[in-house]
Design a protein around this motif. Sequence first.
Motif, PDB file in Angstrom:
ATOM      1  N   MET A   1       0.614  -1.273   0.073  1.00 29.02           N
ATOM      2  CA  MET A   1       0.129   0.041  -0.060  1.00 29.02           C
ATOM      3  C   MET A   1       1.017   1.236   0.188  1.00 29.02           C
ATOM      4  O   MET A   1       1.968   1.133   0.708  1.00 29.02           O
ATOM      5  CB  MET A   1      -0.805  -0.095   1.222  1.00 29.02           C
ATOM      6  N   GLY A   2       0.499   2.333  -0.831  1.00 33.40           N
ATOM      7  CA  GLY A   2       1.237   3.433  -0.840  1.00 33.40           C
ATOM      8  C   GLY A   2       0.190   4.695  -0.842  1.00 33.40           C
ATOM      9  O   GLY A   2      -0.866   4.582  -0.866  1.00 33.40           O
ATOM     10  N   LYS A   3       0.802   5.782  -0.406  1.00 35.22           N
ATOM     11  CA  LYS A   3       0.353   7.077  -0.419  1.00 35.22           C
ATOM     12  C   LYS A   3       1.351   8.238  -0.975  1.00 35.22           C
ATOM     13  O   LYS A   3       2.321   8.066  -0.817  1.00 35.22           O
ATOM     14  CB  LYS A   3      -0.581   7.367   0.818  1.00 35.22           C
ATOM     15  N   GLN A   4       0.834   9.468  -1.492  1.00 32.51           N
ATOM     16  CA  GLN A   4       1.607  10.520  -1.990  1.00 32.51           C
ATOM     17  C   GLN A   4       1.128  11.763  -1.126  1.00 32.51           C
ATOM     18  O   GLN A   4      -0.118  11.976  -0.895  1.00 32.51           O
ATOM     19  CB  GLN A   4       1.240  10.788  -3.340  1.00 32.51           C
ATOM     20  N   ILE A   5       2.102  12.537  -0.432  1.00 27.17           N
ATOM     21  CA  ILE A   5       1.886  13.796  -0.044  1.00 27.17           C
ATOM     22  C   ILE A   5       2.869  14.825  -0.586  1.00 27.17           C
ATOM     23  O   ILE A   5       4.018  14.402  -1.074  1.00 27.17           O
ATOM     24  CB  ILE A   5       2.116  13.763   1.565  1.00 27.17           C
ATOM     25  N   THR A   6       2.474  15.950  -0.306  1.00 27.50           N
ATOM     26  CA  THR A   6       3.199  17.130  -0.941  1.00 27.50           C
ATOM     27  C   THR A   6       3.591  18.009   0.171  1.00 27.50           C
ATOM     28  O   THR A   6       2.766  18.209   1.517  1.00 27.50           O
ATOM     29  CB  THR A   6       2.366  18.090  -1.707  1.00 27.50           C
ATOM     30  N   VAL A   7       4.869  18.184   0.503  1.00 29.98           N
ATOM     31  CA  VAL A   7       5.288  19.145   1.507  1.00 29.98           C
ATOM     32  C   VAL A   7       5.885  20.228   1.062  1.00 29.98           C
ATOM     33  O   VAL A   7       6.759  20.279   0.224  1.00 29.98           O
ATOM     34  CB  VAL A   7       6.417  18.187   2.379  1.00 29.98           C
ATOM     35  N   ILE A   8       5.430  21.315   1.758  1.00 25.83           N
ATOM     36  CA  ILE A   8       6.116  22.811   1.384  1.00 25.83           C
ATOM     37  C   ILE A   8       7.228  22.982   2.597  1.00 25.83           C
ATOM     38  O   ILE A   8       6.920  23.192   3.695  1.00 25.83           O
ATOM     39  CB  ILE A   8       5.224  23.986   1.499  1.00 25.83           C
ATOM     40  N   LEU A   9       8.373  23.313   2.120  1.00 25.72           N
ATOM     41  CA  LEU A   9       9.616  23.757   3.051  1.00 25.72           C
ATOM     42  C   LEU A   9      10.035  25.147   2.840  1.00 25.72           C
ATOM     43  O   LEU A   9      10.029  25.690   1.647  1.00 25.72           O
ATOM     44  CB  LEU A   9      10.783  22.584   2.601  1.00 25.72           C
ATOM     45  N   GLY A  10      10.464  25.642   3.874  1.00 24.51           N
ATOM     46  CA  GLY A  10      10.883  27.240   4.065  1.00 24.51           C
ATOM     47  C   GLY A  10      12.375  27.128   4.095  1.00 24.51           C
ATOM     48  O   GLY A  10      12.905  26.286   4.985  1.00 24.51           O
ATOM     49  N   TYR A  77      10.991   8.416  -1.262  1.00 22.27           N
ATOM     50  CA  TYR A  77       9.943   7.463  -0.976  1.00 22.27           C
ATOM     51  C   TYR A  77      10.399   7.096   0.411  1.00 22.27           C
ATOM     52  O   TYR A  77      11.850   6.801   0.713  1.00 22.27           O
ATOM     53  CB  TYR A  77      10.222   6.303  -2.124  1.00 22.27           C
ATOM     54  N   TRP A  78       9.394   6.782   1.414  1.00 20.82           N
ATOM     55  CA  TRP A  78       9.754   6.532   2.640  1.00 20.82           C
ATOM     56  C   TRP A  78       8.894   5.213   3.140  1.00 20.82           C
ATOM     57  O   TRP A  78       7.852   5.146   2.919  1.00 20.82           O
ATOM     58  CB  TRP A  78       9.307   7.683   3.761  1.00 20.82           C
ATOM     59  N   ASN A  79       9.573   4.076   3.692  1.00 20.57           N
ATOM     60  CA  ASN A  79       8.854   3.152   4.187  1.00 20.57           C
ATOM     61  C   ASN A  79       8.347   3.175   5.454  1.00 20.57           C
ATOM     62  O   ASN A  79       9.204   3.384   6.625  1.00 20.57           O
ATOM     63  CB  ASN A  79       9.905   1.813   3.833  1.00 20.57           C
ATOM     64  N   TYR A  80       7.262   2.913   5.931  1.00 18.91           N
ATOM     65  CA  TYR A  80       6.645   2.575   7.039  1.00 18.91           C
ATOM     66  C   TYR A  80       6.074   1.359   7.357  1.00 18.91           C
ATOM     67  O   TYR A  80       5.843   0.440   6.351  1.00 18.91           O
ATOM     68  CB  TYR A  80       5.563   3.934   7.206  1.00 18.91           C
ATOM     69  N   GLU A  81       5.608   1.000   8.324  1.00 17.03           N
ATOM     70  CA  GLU A  81       5.208  -0.421   8.743  1.00 17.03           C
ATOM     71  C   GLU A  81       3.710  -0.507   7.992  1.00 17.03           C
ATOM     72  O   GLU A  81       3.411  -1.661   7.423  1.00 17.03           O
ATOM     73  CB  GLU A  81       4.753  -0.624  10.157  1.00 17.03           C
ATOM     74  N   TRP A  82       2.996   0.445   7.373  1.00 10.63           N
ATOM     75  CA  TRP A  82       2.030   0.419   6.730  1.00 10.63           C
ATOM     76  C   TRP A  82       2.059   0.499   5.284  1.00 10.63           C
ATOM     77  O   TRP A  82       1.159   0.234   4.574  1.00 10.63           O
ATOM     78  CB  TRP A  82       0.855   1.472   6.822  1.00 10.63           C
ATOM     79  N   GLY A  83       3.388   0.951   4.693  1.00 12.85           N
ATOM     80  CA  GLY A  83       3.372   0.890   3.387  1.00 12.85           C
ATOM     81  C   GLY A  83       4.554   2.024   3.062  1.00 12.85           C
ATOM     82  O   GLY A  83       5.359   2.383   4.142  1.00 12.85           O
ATOM     83  N   THR A  84       4.404   2.355   1.850  1.00 15.97           N
ATOM     84  CA  THR A  84       5.356   3.186   1.306  1.00 15.97           C
ATOM     85  C   THR A  84       4.714   4.654   1.007  1.00 15.97           C
ATOM     86  O   THR A  84       3.787   4.789   0.581  1.00 15.97           O
ATOM     87  CB  THR A  84       5.989   2.687  -0.125  1.00 15.97           C
ATOM     88  N   GLN A  85       5.352   5.554   1.295  1.00 14.86           N
ATOM     89  CA  GLN A  85       4.887   7.093   1.312  1.00 14.86           C
ATOM     90  C   GLN A  85       5.768   7.837   0.380  1.00 14.86           C
ATOM     91  O   GLN A  85       7.124   7.686   0.171  1.00 14.86           O
ATOM     92  CB  GLN A  85       4.944   7.928   2.532  1.00 14.86           C
ATOM     93  N   THR A 124      21.454  14.822   6.259  1.00 20.54           N
ATOM     94  CA  THR A 124      20.246  15.410   5.963  1.00 20.54           C
ATOM     95  C   THR A 124      19.451  14.516   5.255  1.00 20.54           C
ATOM     96  O   THR A 124      19.650  13.672   4.630  1.00 20.54           O
ATOM     97  CB  THR A 124      20.724  16.819   5.207  1.00 20.54           C
ATOM     98  N   LEU A 125      18.207  15.037   5.260  1.00 21.87           N
ATOM     99  CA  LEU A 125      16.932  14.289   4.270  1.00 21.87           C
ATOM    100  C   LEU A 125      17.482  14.777   2.903  1.00 21.87           C
ATOM    101  O   LEU A 125      18.047  15.698   2.600  1.00 21.87           O
ATOM    102  CB  LEU A 125      15.682  14.715   4.784  1.00 21.87           C
ATOM    103  N   PRO A 126      16.902  14.120   2.047  1.00 22.27           N
ATOM    104  CA  PRO A 126      17.166  14.294   0.670  1.00 22.27           C
ATOM    105  C   PRO A 126      16.425  15.832   0.170  1.00 22.27           C
ATOM    106  O   PRO A 126      15.422  16.074   0.710  1.00 22.27           O
ATOM    107  CB  PRO A 126      16.308  13.066  -0.327  1.00 22.27           C
ATOM    108  N   GLY A 127      17.244  16.463  -0.661  1.00 27.32           N
ATOM    109  CA  GLY A 127      16.964  17.741  -1.181  1.00 27.32           C
ATOM    110  C   GLY A 127      17.439  18.863  -0.136  1.00 27.32           C
ATOM    111  O   GLY A 127      17.399  19.869  -0.877  1.00 27.32           O
ATOM    112  N   ILE A 128      17.989  18.720   0.737  1.00 28.92           N
ATOM    113  CA  ILE A 128      18.474  19.839   1.727  1.00 28.92           C
ATOM    114  C   ILE A 128      19.793  20.182   1.096  1.00 28.92           C
ATOM    115  O   ILE A 128      19.815  21.526   0.633  1.00 28.92           O
ATOM    116  CB  ILE A 128      18.559  19.421   3.060  1.00 28.92           C
TER     117      ILE A 128
END
Length: 135
Positions: A1-10, A77-85, A124-128
Motif C-alpha cells: 500500500m502507498g500514499k503520496q503527500i506534498t510538503v512545502i519547505l521554507g 520514498y519512505w517506508n513505514y510499517e503500513w506501506g510506502t509514502q 540530512t534528508l534528501p533535497g536539503i
Amino acid sequence: MGKQITVILGVCVKDNHLLLIQRHEPECPDAHMKWELPGGKVDFGETIEEAILREFKEETGITVTINKLLPYTQVSYWNYEWGTQQTLLIFYACTFIKQGKIKKDHHVHMMRWVPLTEVHNLETLPGIKEILPYL
C-alpha cells in the motif's frame, strides 16, 4: 500500500547560516534524527503561504516572510510499517523576521542555525543539500 503527500519547505538563511531542524520520527528509521528544513503539509482551506508561516511557528517559533518559490523539487520514498509514502518537496526562500516562543512539535528533536559551509557535513534528508545552489 502507498500514499503520496506534498510538503512545502521554507529555506531561511540568516548571517550565512541555514535554519535546520532535526527530525524525530522513530516510525521511519530512514528519516529519524536527520536534518531537514522547517515545513509540512498544507492543511485543508490553507494557502501554501499560510502553511509555511504556520509550520515555521509550530516547529521553530520563528516568524518569517516568504520571498519566492525556488526552482527545485525533490521526490522521496519512505517506508513505514503500513506501506510506502511518496513525498514531493516544494521549496520557498524565506526571510527571518523574529524569534518567538517555540511550540514543541512532536517531529522536531531540535533546531539549529548551521553555517552554510557546514551543511554538507550533516546527515540530512534528501533535497536539503541539493537546494543550496538555488539560494
